[in-house]
Scaffold this active site. Structure first.
Site, short mmCIF file in Angstrom:
data_model
loop_
_atom_site.label_atom_id
_atom_site.label_comp_id
_atom_site.label_asym_id
_atom_site.label_seq_id
_atom_site.Cartn_x
_atom_site.Cartn_y
_atom_site.Cartn_z
N GLY A 116 17.74 -14.55 -20.85
CA GLY A 116 16.30 -14.67 -20.69
C GLY A 116 15.89 -15.46 -19.46
O GLY A 116 16.69 -15.76 -18.59
N HIS A 141 14.55 -12.76 -13.99
CA HIS A 141 14.13 -12.69 -12.59
C HIS A 141 14.65 -11.39 -12.01
O HIS A 141 15.26 -10.58 -12.72
CB HIS A 141 14.66 -13.92 -11.83
CG HIS A 141 16.13 -14.18 -12.03
ND1 HIS A 141 17.10 -13.32 -11.57
CD2 HIS A 141 16.79 -15.16 -12.69
CE1 HIS A 141 18.29 -13.78 -11.89
NE2 HIS A 141 18.14 -14.89 -12.59
N HIS A 152 18.20 -10.06 -12.82
CA HIS A 152 18.34 -9.34 -14.09
C HIS A 152 17.74 -7.93 -13.98
O HIS A 152 18.35 -6.94 -14.40
CB HIS A 152 17.59 -10.08 -15.21
CG HIS A 152 18.07 -11.46 -15.50
ND1 HIS A 152 17.34 -12.58 -15.19
CD2 HIS A 152 19.22 -11.92 -16.08
CE1 HIS A 152 17.99 -13.67 -15.57
NE2 HIS A 152 19.15 -13.30 -16.11
N GLN A 159 28.69 -20.74 -25.42
CA GLN A 159 29.20 -20.76 -24.05
C GLN A 159 28.72 -21.98 -23.27
O GLN A 159 29.03 -22.13 -22.09
CB GLN A 159 28.84 -19.47 -23.31
CG GLN A 159 27.38 -19.33 -22.93
CD GLN A 159 27.10 -17.95 -22.37
OE1 GLN A 159 27.19 -16.94 -23.07
NE2 GLN A 159 26.79 -17.87 -21.09
N GLY A 175 26.26 -9.21 -13.21
CA GLY A 175 25.98 -9.57 -11.82
C GLY A 175 27.15 -10.32 -11.17
O GLY A 175 27.86 -11.08 -11.82
N SER A 193 18.44 -17.61 -10.17
CA SER A 193 19.06 -18.09 -11.40
C SER A 193 17.97 -18.66 -12.30
O SER A 193 17.01 -19.28 -11.80
CB SER A 193 20.07 -19.19 -11.07
OG SER A 193 20.40 -19.92 -12.24
N SER A 194 18.11 -18.46 -13.59
CA SER A 194 17.13 -19.02 -14.53
C SER A 194 17.07 -20.52 -14.37
O SER A 194 16.01 -21.13 -14.52
CB SER A 194 17.52 -18.65 -15.96
OG SER A 194 17.73 -17.26 -16.05
N ARG A 195 18.20 -21.13 -14.07
CA ARG A 195 18.26 -22.59 -13.94
C ARG A 195 17.44 -23.11 -12.75
O ARG A 195 17.09 -24.29 -12.71
CB ARG A 195 19.70 -23.07 -13.83
CG ARG A 195 20.46 -22.96 -15.14
CD ARG A 195 21.84 -23.58 -15.02
NE ARG A 195 22.54 -23.60 -16.29
CZ ARG A 195 23.27 -22.60 -16.77
NH1 ARG A 195 23.37 -21.48 -16.07
NH2 ARG A 195 23.87 -22.70 -17.94
P1 AMP Z 1 22.18 -14.84 -17.44
O1 AMP Z 1 20.83 -14.55 -18.04
O2 AMP Z 1 22.17 -15.95 -16.45
O3 AMP Z 1 23.26 -14.94 -18.48
O4 AMP Z 1 22.54 -13.56 -16.59
C1 AMP Z 1 22.57 -12.28 -17.15
C2 AMP Z 1 23.19 -11.31 -16.16
O5 AMP Z 1 22.42 -11.30 -14.97
C3 AMP Z 1 24.62 -11.71 -15.76
O6 AMP Z 1 25.41 -10.55 -15.64
C4 AMP Z 1 24.40 -12.37 -14.43
O7 AMP Z 1 25.52 -12.34 -13.58
C5 AMP Z 1 23.26 -11.54 -13.87
N1 AMP Z 1 22.56 -12.30 -12.83
C6 AMP Z 1 22.05 -13.56 -12.94
N2 AMP Z 1 21.52 -13.95 -11.76
C7 AMP Z 1 21.71 -12.92 -10.89
C8 AMP Z 1 21.41 -12.72 -9.52
N3 AMP Z 1 20.80 -13.64 -8.78
N4 AMP Z 1 21.75 -11.54 -8.96
C9 AMP Z 1 22.39 -10.59 -9.70
N5 AMP Z 1 22.71 -10.72 -10.99
C10 AMP Z 1 22.38 -11.86 -11.58
#
Ligand code: AMP
Length: 279
Positions: free
Chosen positions: A31, A34, A37, A61, A148, A186-188
């Site tokens: 979630g 951006h 995703h 995790q 990603g 990044s969500s962070r």
């Molecule tokens: P997360 O919500 O951070 O667990 O990410 C979900 C998916 O989105 C994962 O496969 C991440 O690698 C991918 N992802 C997150 N940030 C990016 C980004 N800046 N560019 C491409 N993929 C991303």
């Protein structure tokens, strides 16, 4: 876009789709969505898939309780973005639904790909990732699953998992989507101030600068990159490594495909990034 909370409802819809020979594409997320995703959702739709996105902040995790507690969330905005992208189904399970037996982890031999880098600094992280992704794969049985390169090691871990346990699922990689200043989305990043986001873009600048120094030995190149980041007082470097892009083991001058991986803290926020180094 359909929104479902229960496994029962999800399975019913997936079975209907499979019955009509529809290919399923799956994008797992935590979630606070951006463009990174959304680019994975678009990839799945371009591949002609009935596209399922999950939003689930997977507690197993997180090796750091405050990172989990402070993980940003914005469900209404996420739903809007997914609708705009033409996502077909959003799965929003509860923790009880995904972990009916508590936080029991699936342990699995990943041939060492989970050991270096994040494996070294975030103990148990990949066990949590493999556990939740296995559960999702069992439930959704997608034809394609999209990950990603932002989390490059996770991508390799999931490829290894799929090769051994889910050979019918093709793992598709998506390129890193960046802010105009180079900072990997990044969500962070939501927890960084404007100024900190500018500072964080130095991580990208450093990797680019390393790519201009390809005549250095691997050791000197790591020193060069580390020094650039250590000069910036707001950045606390956790690691900077140049490794073999396939095995993630330390690169040598003879390694054909080298990649740099960086983890760093800015204030309370831990950031990771990586980049292919030019041959
Ligand atoms: P997360 O919500 O951070 O667990 O990410 C979900 C998916 O989105 C994962 O496969 C991440 O690698 C991918 N992802 C997150 N940030 C990016 C980004 N800046 N560019 C491409 N993929 C991303």
């Amino acid at each position: 876009m359909k929104i479902v909370n229960s496994i029962g409802e999800l399975s019913k819809i997936i079975n209907q789709q499979k019955h009509s020979h529809q290919k399923i594409g799956f994008v797992p997320t935590m979630g606070y969505l951006h463009q990174g995703h959304v680019s994975l959702v678009e990839k799945s739709l371009n591949d002609g898939c009935y596209t399922v996105v999950s939003i689930f902040v997977n507690p197993t995790q997180f090796n750091n309780a405050s990172d989990l507690d402070n993980y940003p969330s914005s469900l209404d905005a996420d739903i809007k973005k997914l609708k705009l992208a033409n996502c077909d189904l959003l799965f929003l399970p509860t923790k009880e639904e995904m972990y009916p037996e508590g936080d029991k982890l699936i342990s699995f031999n990943l041939e060492g790909i989970d050991k270096p880098l994040e494996g070294e600094f975030r103990s148990g992280h990949f066990e949590g990732v493999v556990t939740i992704v296995s559960k999702f794969f069992e439930l959704i049985k997608p034809n394609y699953a999209y990950f990603g390169e932002k989390d490059y090691q996770q991508l390799l871990v999931i490829k290894q998992l799929a090769k051994k346990m889910f050979p019918n699922i093709a793992i598709v990689a998506g390129q890193i989507v960046r802010e105009p200043n180079g900072l990997a989305m990044s969500s962070r990043n939501a927890r960084l101030s404007e100024t900190e986001r500018e500072i964080a873009s130095k991580i990208y600048n450093t990797m680019q600068a390393m790519n201009t120094q390809r005549d250095l030995t691997v050791k000197k190149l790591e020193e060069y990159g580390s020094l650039l980041l250590e000069k910036i007082p707001e950045i606390e470097l956790e690691y900077l490594r140049v490794v073999d892009a396939k095995t993630l083991l330390p690169a040598t001058e003879h390694t054909l495909s080298q990649r740099v991986f960086i983890a760093a803290h800015i204030g309370e926020v831990r950031l990771i990034d990586n980049m292919e180094l030019r041959a």
